[in-house]
Design an enzyme around this catalytic site. Structure first.
Site, PDB file in Angstrom:
ATOM      1  N   GLN A  85       0.827  -1.207   0.000  1.00  0.00           N
ATOM      2  CA  GLN A  85       0.000   0.000   0.000  1.00  0.00           C
ATOM      3  C   GLN A  85       0.868   1.266   0.000  1.00  0.00           C
ATOM      4  O   GLN A  85       0.627   2.182  -0.789  1.00  0.00           O
ATOM      5  CB  GLN A  85      -0.928   0.006   1.217  1.00  0.00           C
ATOM      6  CG  GLN A  85      -1.979   1.107   1.157  1.00  0.00           C
ATOM      7  CD  GLN A  85      -2.666   1.373   2.497  1.00  0.00           C
ATOM      8  OE1 GLN A  85      -2.247   0.864   3.546  1.00  0.00           O
ATOM      9  NE2 GLN A  85      -3.709   2.172   2.476  1.00  0.00           N
ATOM     10  N   TYR A  92       1.585  -7.868  16.033  1.00  0.00           N
ATOM     11  CA  TYR A  92       1.987  -6.720  15.211  1.00  0.00           C
ATOM     12  C   TYR A  92       2.622  -5.646  16.094  1.00  0.00           C
ATOM     13  O   TYR A  92       3.699  -5.129  15.805  1.00  0.00           O
ATOM     14  CB  TYR A  92       0.740  -6.184  14.504  1.00  0.00           C
ATOM     15  CG  TYR A  92       0.957  -4.982  13.628  1.00  0.00           C
ATOM     16  CD1 TYR A  92       1.667  -5.085  12.443  1.00  0.00           C
ATOM     17  CD2 TYR A  92       0.420  -3.742  13.965  1.00  0.00           C
ATOM     18  CE1 TYR A  92       1.843  -3.990  11.622  1.00  0.00           C
ATOM     19  CE2 TYR A  92       0.590  -2.645  13.153  1.00  0.00           C
ATOM     20  CZ  TYR A  92       1.299  -2.770  11.977  1.00  0.00           C
ATOM     21  OH  TYR A  92       1.474  -1.687  11.164  1.00  0.00           O
TER      22      TYR A  92
HETATM   23  N1  SER Z   1      -2.894   0.099   9.357  1.00  0.00           N
HETATM   24  C1  SER Z   1      -2.204  -0.764  10.277  1.00  0.00           C
HETATM   25  C2  SER Z   1      -3.048  -1.915  10.668  1.00  0.00           C
HETATM   26  O1  SER Z   1      -4.240  -1.733  10.784  1.00  0.00           O
HETATM   27  C3  SER Z   1      -1.816  -0.020  11.513  1.00  0.00           C
HETATM   28  O2  SER Z   1      -0.508   0.347  11.433  1.00  0.00           O
HETATM   29  O3  SER Z   1      -2.540  -2.968  10.900  1.00  0.00           O
END
Ligand code: SER
Length: 320
Positions: A12, A142
């Site tokens: 992206q 994450y």
């Molecule tokens: N856009 C990302 C996510 O939703 C956040 O850093 O994982």
């Protein structure tokens, strides 16, 4: 000039950042690299393009040696929702990928841009006006990889003098490449569905505030930070940077002002809802504003207008 390497160039951010960097510094000076996904035609045809695997250090080192790379924009990463489904993959790609990039940067004296995220915060972080320096105890894989990444970048700067810099991006809204499985993706999907179906079912509850940013601002943030005077940077890595904060009903209402037939309902996904609730409602990005002059150009209104215009052109759908 020293060349620029972009990892995750099909993603992206990468697909657009590569093109902006090529316009600024020349097509041949920006090496686009991707893993599984082939970058789009514009990226593929406007300069060097290679497949590499960031978890294999040699594939990065080869590129850096071959092209005499001076700066790496390391964008290859597994996003939050996918990371919860496959935490082992996320650790492997996000941690070893960054470690390998930093090791190569140390050896070949490259600067590194590393995007951190609102995901680097967690439920014990103050979620309103989230300070630059605060509690970071994320409870997602994450988030764990993003906090560890921020610290690793700080470490490589302090210990080895590698010029590492980065921002904590909010949800990024764009119309070229789709986001790859994050929690903030609804703010992109909503536009496609509004234009195609005039309706959207949102997986986050009304009232779930998150920081967001339109892609042109996100690209400018990365480039401006990399070009900033290093003497002025106190934080270097992981600057809070935001442009707007809204909940699903606010973006829906803004779309409805342009597309009056648009309606939205909700079917909450508990995994992504829990992730969103552990992230800031709105960040304080004054450190970025003071240290390198960060200032967003797009707000909810102007971003919405541009997104609708660009996606309807892309899908060749006439608006009524
Ligand atoms: N856009 C990302 C996510 O939703 C956040 O850093 O994982």
């Amino acid at each position: 000039m020293q060349k620029i390497l972009v990892t995750g160039a099909a993603g992206q951010i990468g697909s657009e950042l590569t093109m902006v960097l090529r316009k600024t510094y020349g097509g041949d000076n920006v090496i686009a690299t991707g893993h599984k996904t082939k970058p789009d035609k514009t990226v593929f045809e406007s300069g060097p393009c290679h497949f590499i695997d960031c978890t294999e250090i040699n594939t990065i080192a080869e590129m850096v040696k071959k092209y005499k790379v001076g700066t790496i924009y390391h964008l290859a990463s597994v996003l939050s929702a996918v990371a919860e489904k496959d935490p082992q993959l996320a650790w492997n790609v996000n941690m070893f990928g960054l470690y390998n990039v930093l090791e190569v940067a140390r050896e070949y004296k490259c600067c590194v841009f590393f995007p951190s995220s609102i995901g680097a915060f967690g439920p014990t972080t103050p979620l309103d006006n989230t300070p630059q320096d605060t509690i970071q105890r994320p409870n997602t894989m994450y988030g764990v990889t993003k906090v560890a990444g921020e610290l690793l970048c700080d470490y490589y700067y302090k210990r080895f003098g590698v010029d590492t810099r980065g921002v904590r991006y909010p949800g990024l809204i764009s119309y070229k490449a789709l986001p790859g499985g994050g929690t903030t993706d609804y703010a992109v999907e909503i536009f496609y569905e509004a234009i195609k179906q005039k309706r959207y079912t949102c997986y986050l509850k009304a009232g779930t505030y998150l920081d967001m940013m339109y892609m042109p601002d996100a690209l400018r943030a990365a480039i401006e930070l990399m070009e900033a005077n290093p003497d002025k940077l106190k934080h270097r890595n992981a600057f809070n940077a935001t442009a707007m904060s809204f909940a699903p009903e606010h973006i829906a209402a803004t779309i409805k002002r342009i597309l009056p037939k648009f309606t939205m309902d909700f079917k909450v996904d508990p995994i992504r809802q829990a992730i969103a609730e552990s992230w800031p409602n709105n960040m304080d990005d004054n450190a970025a504003r003071q240290e390198w002059g960060w200032k967003p150009k797009y707000d909810l209104e102007s971003m919405t207008k541009d997104m609708i215009e660009k996606i309807s052109q892309k899908l060749k759908i006439k608006l009524d």
